[in-house]
Motif scaffolding. Structure first.
Motif, PDB file in Angstrom:
ATOM      1  N   UNK A   1       0.558  -1.057   0.039  1.00 47.86           N
ATOM      2  CA  UNK A   1       0.004  -0.084   0.120  1.00 47.86           C
ATOM      3  C   UNK A   1       0.926   1.339   0.143  1.00 47.86           C
ATOM      4  N   UNK A   2       1.912   1.286   0.766  1.00 46.24           N
ATOM      5  CA  UNK A   2       2.891   2.349   0.903  1.00 46.24           C
ATOM      6  C   UNK A   2       3.445   2.777  -0.549  1.00 46.24           C
ATOM      7  N   UNK A   3       4.057   1.483  -0.994  1.00 48.13           N
ATOM      8  CA  UNK A   3       4.619   1.596  -2.401  1.00 48.13           C
ATOM      9  C   UNK A   3       3.463   2.304  -3.496  1.00 48.13           C
ATOM     10  N   UNK A   4       2.446   1.915  -3.398  1.00 46.67           N
ATOM     11  CA  UNK A   4       1.275   2.461  -4.185  1.00 46.67           C
ATOM     12  C   UNK A   4       1.026   3.869  -3.800  1.00 46.67           C
ATOM     13  N   UNK A   5       0.872   4.387  -2.696  1.00 44.97           N
ATOM     14  CA  UNK A   5       0.666   5.756  -2.224  1.00 44.97           C
ATOM     15  C   UNK A   5       1.681   6.647  -2.550  1.00 44.97           C
ATOM     16  N   UNK A   6       3.132   6.048  -2.534  1.00 44.75           N
ATOM     17  CA  UNK A   6       3.987   6.736  -2.892  1.00 44.75           C
ATOM     18  C   UNK A   6       4.541   6.811  -4.373  1.00 44.75           C
ATOM     19  N   UNK A   7       3.729   6.055  -5.122  1.00 46.28           N
ATOM     20  CA  UNK A   7       3.857   5.971  -6.839  1.00 46.28           C
ATOM     21  C   UNK A   7       5.409   5.627  -7.001  1.00 46.28           C
ATOM     22  N   UNK A   8       5.747   4.700  -6.422  1.00 47.67           N
ATOM     23  CA  UNK A   8       6.980   4.152  -6.645  1.00 47.67           C
ATOM     24  C   UNK A   8       7.076   3.136  -7.742  1.00 47.67           C
ATOM     25  N   UNK A   9       8.316   3.369  -8.455  1.00 44.73           N
ATOM     26  CA  UNK A   9       8.443   2.532  -9.866  1.00 44.73           C
ATOM     27  C   UNK A   9       8.825   1.163  -8.960  1.00 44.73           C
ATOM     28  N   UNK A  10       8.087   0.035  -9.443  1.00 44.51           N
ATOM     29  CA  UNK A  10       8.378  -1.184  -9.109  1.00 44.51           C
ATOM     30  C   UNK A  10       9.021  -2.175 -10.203  1.00 44.51           C
ATOM     31  N   UNK A  11       9.943  -2.729  -9.967  1.00 47.15           N
ATOM     32  CA  UNK A  11      10.681  -3.580 -10.665  1.00 47.15           C
ATOM     33  C   UNK A  11      10.651  -4.864 -10.465  1.00 47.15           C
ATOM     34  N   UNK A  12       9.746  -5.865 -11.221  1.00 43.30           N
ATOM     35  CA  UNK A  12       9.672  -6.988 -10.926  1.00 43.30           C
ATOM     36  C   UNK A  12      10.374  -7.926 -11.740  1.00 43.30           C
ATOM     37  N   UNK A  13      10.537  -9.114 -11.571  1.00 44.62           N
ATOM     38  CA  UNK A  13      10.987 -10.277 -12.250  1.00 44.62           C
ATOM     39  C   UNK A  13      10.535 -11.462 -12.356  1.00 44.62           C
ATOM     40  N   UNK A  14       9.558 -11.430 -13.207  1.00 47.40           N
ATOM     41  CA  UNK A  14       8.484 -12.828 -13.204  1.00 47.40           C
ATOM     42  C   UNK A  14       9.135 -14.117 -13.286  1.00 47.40           C
ATOM     43  N   UNK A  15      10.407 -14.134 -14.072  1.00 51.92           N
ATOM     44  CA  UNK A  15      11.013 -15.101 -14.335  1.00 51.92           C
ATOM     45  C   UNK A  15      11.627 -16.030 -12.979  1.00 51.92           C
ATOM     46  N   UNK A  16      11.581 -15.209 -11.918  1.00 53.78           N
ATOM     47  CA  UNK A  16      11.635 -15.753 -10.558  1.00 53.78           C
ATOM     48  C   UNK A  16      10.934 -16.929 -10.245  1.00 53.78           C
TER      49      UNK A  16
END
Ligand SMILES: [Zn+2]
Length: 521
Positions: A369-384
């Protein structure tokens, strides 16, 4: 000279053709209008093939991936015996003074013998040749006795921010530093070779841009890697656009970089300075990811913090003064807590600079929720998913597993881009799309919380537009649109229409960067 591509099946478009001039898309339309516009330019018939914007891998280590391709690849080894066999085969070609290096082993995937590789295994290969194996997470190394001697490590050595298992020859996190220093760093010619090798491999996977963290792997400062990247870009030799995620060992090193006038956005169309990169903890597989509570399968540990909060604060604060945002590797929820505490001091409403969270794995709901409220760029790796789906349920309690890897929630509420963290994973974007959509491990059959699966369209966006946005380049790359750089990927299958298993069978047939072919099958 103008180039027309006709008979294309363009993702999310009714157009079937486009015209390229001066490295950019200048017109998108039907075959007839594009053929008229190209006049005596070149015409390429794509024969109904599927075309997407060039894939953007938003977090990896390009030079280290090229280096990985030059060492003994151990990713496919399913036992310690297989690793020993691979090393013995390579040993024959070694010249004195060389270090025998292998990368990408994963003992938790072993199917026979003990689920471990140790110093004794490596000593059986050689007592004279230094041997260094790096685990696929990149956060743990297994070395032979010769290397421990060269590094001056004995049974009582301890290193801050690191862990040494002397008996088994395992060096974790910061304890890998003396080993990396002893091995020596790459020179500029070697570094260039790694980058070129890495770019060629990326092009074959349809990748045209990447966010890459290169300053501290096979080097201990930004100077040499930066010079090599700038030289290659001015020589017109880059076949992948690189947005550098800048990692520094000390605040002093960061300060001298900033003093030279480098900060986010500086560079040219092929190599640009991205955010400050910080590593806050280790990996889930190695139980070095920092948790707020002990590991469910090892109550003696909560993982490792790689950078203390004070040092992190100094570096983030310093970069922030130069409008350089930070993105931080944080895998455990304990590390995410630390990152959010530091970021709170510097984040502006709407996150205009582009602060980010790299990996987004073990997270509690309040953190998401905090990541969303702060508009953080999220870098995911679906290959994991392939290797993590099985270990997630062992490492953390079910409630925490349920809120971890919250990709759809992040995707729908903040800028969430996808990547491989290569060489941690092979940067096969089509495979990444498959795992984003299924969240099911091919290796173990385990499914991660199905509610967080992306659609194929979302997964494709995570590998195109969202990466461009993370780099602050969404007005130049990530779309097939007029005035955008002509970066695109051609494949033999419309992956938005085929059964999901067929995404794995789809083939990249052409990769184009700035209007030039960089890969053709
Ligand atoms: Zn990484």
């Amino acid at each position: 000279m103008a180039k027309a591509y006709i008979n294309a099946r363009i993702w999310r478009s009714d157009a079937e053709a486009f015209l390229i001039e001066d490295h950019r898309f200048v017109q998108i339309g039907d075959n007839r209008s594009i053929l008229e516009a190209v006049k005596d330019g070149e015409v390429i018939d794509l024969k109904g093939a599927f075309v997407t914007p060039g894939f953007i891998d938003s977090h990896m280590h390009l030079a280290y991936y090229g280096y990985y391709l030059s060492t003994v690849p151990l990713g496919g080894c399913m036992s310690a015996a297989e690793i020993v066999q691979a090393l013995n085969a390579k040993k024959e070609e070694m010249v004195p003074g060389q270090v025998l290096q292998g990368m990408g082993y994963n003992e938790s995937a072993f199917t026979s013998g003990p689920k471990a590789i140790t110093r004794a295994d490596l000593d059986s290969v050689s007592a004279e040749i230094p041997i260094v194996l790096t685990r696929h997470c990149g956060h743990i190394a297994c070395v032979n006795t010769k290397v421990l001697e060269m590094c001056g490590i004995d049974a009582v050595t301890s290193i801050e921010g690191g862990e040494i298992d002397y008996e088994n020859g395992l060096l974790k996190e910061n304890a890998m530093r003396p080993m990396l220093d002893t091995l020596g760093h790459a020179n500029a010619a070697e570094f260039e070779e790694y980058i070129v090798k890495g770019m060629q491999a990326l092009n074959a996977y349809g990748i045209t841009s990447c966010g890459s963290d290169d300053f501290l792997l096979r080097s201990d400062s930004y100077r040499m890697p930066l010079d090599v990247f700038l030289r290659l870009s001015y020589q017109g030799r880059m076949t992948v656009r690189v947005n550098e995620q800048c990692e520094f060992r000390t605040p002093e090193d960061l300060a001298s970089f900033l003093d030279e006038g480098y900060t986010t956005g500086v560079g040219n169309e092929y190599f640009s300075i991205g955010p400050l990169k910080i590593i806050a903890d280790g990996s889930l597989g190695g139980r070095t990811a920092k948790m707020s509570e002990p590991y469910a399968d090892d109550p003696a540990t909560t993982g490792t913090v790689d950078i203390d909060e004070e040092k992190m604060d100094i570096m983030v604060g310093l970069a922030n003064r130069y409008n350089m945002p930070a993105i931080t590797h944080a895998i455990g929820d304990g590390a995410v807590d630390q990152v959010l505490r530091v970021y709170r001091k510097y984040l502006l409403p709407g996150n205009p600079l582009g602060y980010g969270l790299v990996h987004c794995q073990i997270m509690r709901q309040d953190q998401t929720q905090e990541a969303i409220d702060s508009w953080l760029n999220c870098y995911i790796q679906s290959l994991f998913v392939d290797s993590d789906a099985a270990i997630l349920k062992e490492r953390v309690k079910p409630e925490l597993a349920e809120t971890s890897y919250p990709w759809k929630t992040l995707y729908e509420n903040t800028n969430t881009s996808n990547g491989s963290d290569a060489p941690v994973e092979i940067p096969d974007a089509l495979r990444g799309i498959y795992f984003a959509v299924t969240r099911t491990s091919l290796m173990s059959g385990d499914l991660m919380n199905q509610a967080e699966c992306l659609t194929v369209d979302q997964a494709l966006e995570s590998y195109t537009e969202k990466g461009a946005k993370a780099f602050g380049m969404d007005d130049a790359i990530g779309r097939i649109a007029e005035d955008y750089y002509a970066d695109f990927t051609v494949m033999d299958t419309d992956i938005t229409q085929c059964p999901v298993e067929d995404i794995l069978k789809a083939k990249i047939i052409r990769t184009v960067v700035g209007g030039e072919d960089v890969y053709c099958a």
